[in-house]
Design a protein around this motif. Structure first.
Motif, PDB file in Angstrom:
ATOM      1  N   ASN A  11       0.878  -1.169   0.000  1.00  0.00           N
ATOM      2  CA  ASN A  11       0.000   0.000   0.000  1.00  0.00           C
ATOM      3  C   ASN A  11       0.918   1.222   0.000  1.00  0.00           C
ATOM      4  O   ASN A  11       1.443   1.599   1.041  1.00  0.00           O
ATOM      5  CB  ASN A  11      -0.887  -0.035   1.260  1.00  0.00           C
ATOM      6  N   TRP A  12       1.111   1.756  -1.194  1.00  0.00           N
ATOM      7  CA  TRP A  12       2.072   2.859  -1.330  1.00  0.00           C
ATOM      8  C   TRP A  12       1.567   4.166  -0.717  1.00  0.00           C
ATOM      9  O   TRP A  12       2.328   5.123  -0.587  1.00  0.00           O
ATOM     10  CB  TRP A  12       2.394   3.086  -2.808  1.00  0.00           C
ATOM     11  N   LYS A  13       0.283   4.233  -0.438  1.00  0.00           N
ATOM     12  CA  LYS A  13      -0.315   5.475   0.092  1.00  0.00           C
ATOM     13  C   LYS A  13       0.000   6.645  -0.855  1.00  0.00           C
ATOM     14  O   LYS A  13       0.084   6.438  -2.065  1.00  0.00           O
ATOM     15  CB  LYS A  13       0.178   5.745   1.517  1.00  0.00           C
ATOM     16  N   MET A  14       0.251   7.837  -0.317  1.00  0.00           N
ATOM     17  CA  MET A  14       0.508   8.995  -1.189  1.00  0.00           C
ATOM     18  C   MET A  14       2.013   9.093  -1.440  1.00  0.00           C
ATOM     19  O   MET A  14       2.714   9.896  -0.838  1.00  0.00           O
ATOM     20  CB  MET A  14      -0.031  10.268  -0.533  1.00  0.00           C
ATOM     21  N   PHE A  15       2.482   8.196  -2.304  1.00  0.00           N
ATOM     22  CA  PHE A  15       3.924   8.109  -2.575  1.00  0.00           C
ATOM     23  C   PHE A  15       4.124   7.710  -4.033  1.00  0.00           C
ATOM     24  O   PHE A  15       3.402   6.860  -4.548  1.00  0.00           O
ATOM     25  CB  PHE A  15       4.550   7.047  -1.660  1.00  0.00           C
ATOM     26  N   GLY A  16       5.155   8.263  -4.646  1.00  0.00           N
ATOM     27  CA  GLY A  16       5.600   7.738  -5.929  1.00  0.00           C
ATOM     28  C   GLY A  16       5.359   8.638  -7.123  1.00  0.00           C
ATOM     29  O   GLY A  16       4.446   9.465  -7.142  1.00  0.00           O
ATOM     30  N   LYS A  41       1.831 -14.124  -4.359  1.00  0.00           N
ATOM     31  CA  LYS A  41       1.066 -13.182  -5.174  1.00  0.00           C
ATOM     32  C   LYS A  41       1.440 -11.770  -4.739  1.00  0.00           C
ATOM     33  O   LYS A  41       1.290 -11.418  -3.565  1.00  0.00           O
ATOM     34  CB  LYS A  41      -0.412 -13.429  -4.956  1.00  0.00           C
ATOM     35  N   ILE A  42       1.948 -11.005  -5.677  1.00  0.00           N
ATOM     36  CA  ILE A  42       2.325  -9.630  -5.343  1.00  0.00           C
ATOM     37  C   ILE A  42       1.330  -8.653  -5.968  1.00  0.00           C
ATOM     38  O   ILE A  42       1.069  -8.696  -7.173  1.00  0.00           O
ATOM     39  CB  ILE A  42       3.753  -9.315  -5.824  1.00  0.00           C
ATOM     40  N   VAL A  43       0.789  -7.813  -5.127  1.00  0.00           N
ATOM     41  CA  VAL A  43      -0.145  -6.780  -5.592  1.00  0.00           C
ATOM     42  C   VAL A  43       0.379  -5.457  -5.062  1.00  0.00           C
ATOM     43  O   VAL A  43       0.659  -5.336  -3.862  1.00  0.00           O
ATOM     44  CB  VAL A  43      -1.566  -7.010  -5.025  1.00  0.00           C
ATOM     45  N   LEU A  44       0.538  -4.482  -5.943  1.00  0.00           N
ATOM     46  CA  LEU A  44       0.973  -3.169  -5.469  1.00  0.00           C
ATOM     47  C   LEU A  44      -0.157  -2.163  -5.676  1.00  0.00           C
ATOM     48  O   LEU A  44      -0.591  -1.919  -6.809  1.00  0.00           O
ATOM     49  CB  LEU A  44       2.250  -2.724  -6.175  1.00  0.00           C
ATOM     50  N   GLY A 234       2.571  -1.232   4.297  1.00  0.00           N
ATOM     51  CA  GLY A 234       2.541   0.192   3.983  1.00  0.00           C
ATOM     52  C   GLY A 234       3.911   0.742   3.678  1.00  0.00           C
ATOM     53  O   GLY A 234       4.481   0.479   2.616  1.00  0.00           O
ATOM     54  N   SER A 235       4.508   1.443   4.635  1.00  0.00           N
ATOM     55  CA  SER A 235       5.739   2.185   4.331  1.00  0.00           C
ATOM     56  C   SER A 235       6.865   1.282   3.816  1.00  0.00           C
ATOM     57  O   SER A 235       7.629   1.693   2.938  1.00  0.00           O
ATOM     58  CB  SER A 235       6.193   2.985   5.543  1.00  0.00           C
ATOM     59  N   ALA A 236       6.947   0.044   4.290  1.00  0.00           N
ATOM     60  CA  ALA A 236       8.035  -0.833   3.827  1.00  0.00           C
ATOM     61  C   ALA A 236       7.867  -1.247   2.357  1.00  0.00           C
ATOM     62  O   ALA A 236       8.807  -1.757   1.751  1.00  0.00           O
ATOM     63  CB  ALA A 236       8.140  -2.068   4.723  1.00  0.00           C
ATOM     64  N   SER A 237       6.687  -1.003   1.783  1.00  0.00           N
ATOM     65  CA  SER A 237       6.513  -1.375   0.371  1.00  0.00           C
ATOM     66  C   SER A 237       6.992  -0.261  -0.554  1.00  0.00           C
ATOM     67  O   SER A 237       7.026  -0.425  -1.772  1.00  0.00           O
ATOM     68  CB  SER A 237       5.043  -1.697   0.079  1.00  0.00           C
ATOM     69  N   GLN A 238       7.392   0.867   0.027  1.00  0.00           N
ATOM     70  CA  GLN A 238       7.887   1.979  -0.799  1.00  0.00           C
ATOM     71  C   GLN A 238       9.370   1.831  -1.120  1.00  0.00           C
ATOM     72  O   GLN A 238       9.968   2.686  -1.765  1.00  0.00           O
ATOM     73  CB  GLN A 238       7.639   3.306  -0.074  1.00  0.00           C
ATOM     74  N   SER A 239       9.968   0.753  -0.633  1.00  0.00           N
ATOM     75  CA  SER A 239      11.380   0.479  -0.929  1.00  0.00           C
ATOM     76  C   SER A 239      11.480  -0.949  -1.436  1.00  0.00           C
ATOM     77  O   SER A 239      10.959  -1.872  -0.791  1.00  0.00           O
ATOM     78  CB  SER A 239      12.200   0.642   0.358  1.00  0.00           C
ATOM     79  N   SER A 240      12.129  -1.146  -2.592  1.00  0.00           N
ATOM     80  CA  SER A 240      12.215  -2.514  -3.135  1.00  0.00           C
ATOM     81  C   SER A 240      12.986  -3.407  -2.172  1.00  0.00           C
ATOM     82  O   SER A 240      12.613  -4.557  -1.939  1.00  0.00           O
ATOM     83  CB  SER A 240      12.866  -2.515  -4.517  1.00  0.00           C
TER      84      SER A 240
END
Ligand code: PGA
Length: 252
Positions: A11-16, A41-44, A234-240
């Motif tokens: 859940n990237w939230k307001m990022f990117g 299963k990866i869902v972004l 959440g926040s940890a998904s904003q970094s590969s």
């Protein structure tokens, strides 16, 4: 380690921005080489502004994309600033997160979430439906009754309930680095599965993800709870690196 299908949902939230495709690319490279990938299963769930761009740029379907909310009205209409499920479908979203506590805290009610769920189902989107209690409700021993009213208030029998995946996200755990104790978490996940089955008279237990401060360290503990079908990160998904480390450590 388990051979069951596990979801890793970001859940990237307001990022990117467009440059963030490098994160997607690295996750894709990792998953293409991973022997376990058929069980993963990866869902972004990225901002709506990026769904189409990422989907077109990614040549594989190793990663699916989703949105983080939607307007309740399903088509086109006079709703300034809103994005409908039809529009999400058209840009290539397969999933939509609904009922996230960050939206509930802005006034989203169970009733409104129900309308959004209906709208998402009308477009055959898969739904990640967030439920969970606040710290105050937890302290008042209301966790189970809060979750039950969230289920009853937003779902109904005549919906295609197979398209719904739950995410148990205790509000006090989001972005705080705190997670529930393993025993407690297991009990709540079991409760959601059984209560849902009982209320809606379904044969199969639903999938339930856990979300709230998931990181590469606490994932080992979370991995010990077999009832958890995956994670909403959440926040940890904003970094590969952080996202990949979570998957790596899950299967360690
Ligand atoms: P977090 O967020 O992992 O940053 O706690 C989870 C979420 O809000 O879905």
């Amino acid at each position: 380690m388990t051979n069951k299908l596990k979801y890793f949902v970001g859940n990237w939230k307001m990022f990117g921005d467009f440059g963030s495709f490098k994160i997607i690319n690295k996750i894709n490279q990792y998953i293409s080489r991973n022997k376990k990938s058929k069980n993963i299963k990866i869902v972004l769930c990225v901002p709506n502004t990026l769904i189409h761009f990422f989907r077109e740029k990614l040549k594989t379907r190793n990663i699916l994309f989703g949105a983080q909310n939607c307007q309740h009205y399903h088509g086109y209409g006079p709703f300034t600033g809103s994005i409908s499920t039809l529009m999400l479908k058209k840009v290539g979203a397969n999933f939509v997160i609904l009922g996230h506590s960050e939206n509930r805290s802005e006034g989203e009610t169970n009733k409104l979430i129900k309308k959004k769920i209906k709208s998402a189902l009308s477009q055959k989107l898969n739904i990640i439906f967030c439920v969970g209690e606040t710290l105050k409700q937890k302290r008042a021993n209301k966790t189970f009754s809060v979750i039950r009213s969230q289920l009853k208030g937003s779902l109904e029998n005549k919906m295609n309930l197979k398209k719904i995946i739950f995410a148990y996200e205790p509000v006090w755990s989001i972005g705080t680095n705190k997670i529930p104790k393993a025993k407690e978490l297991q009990k709540i996940i079991r409760f959601i599965k059984k209560d849902f089955r009982q209320i809606f008279k379904i044969n199969k237990l639903p999938l339930v993800l856990y979300g709230g401060s998931v990181n590469s360290k606490n994932i080992s503990l979370l991995a010990s709870i077999d009832e958890i079908d995956g994670f909403l990160i959440g926040s940890a998904s904003q970094s590969s690196k952080k996202f990949i480390d979570i998957i790596k450590n899950y299967y360690k």
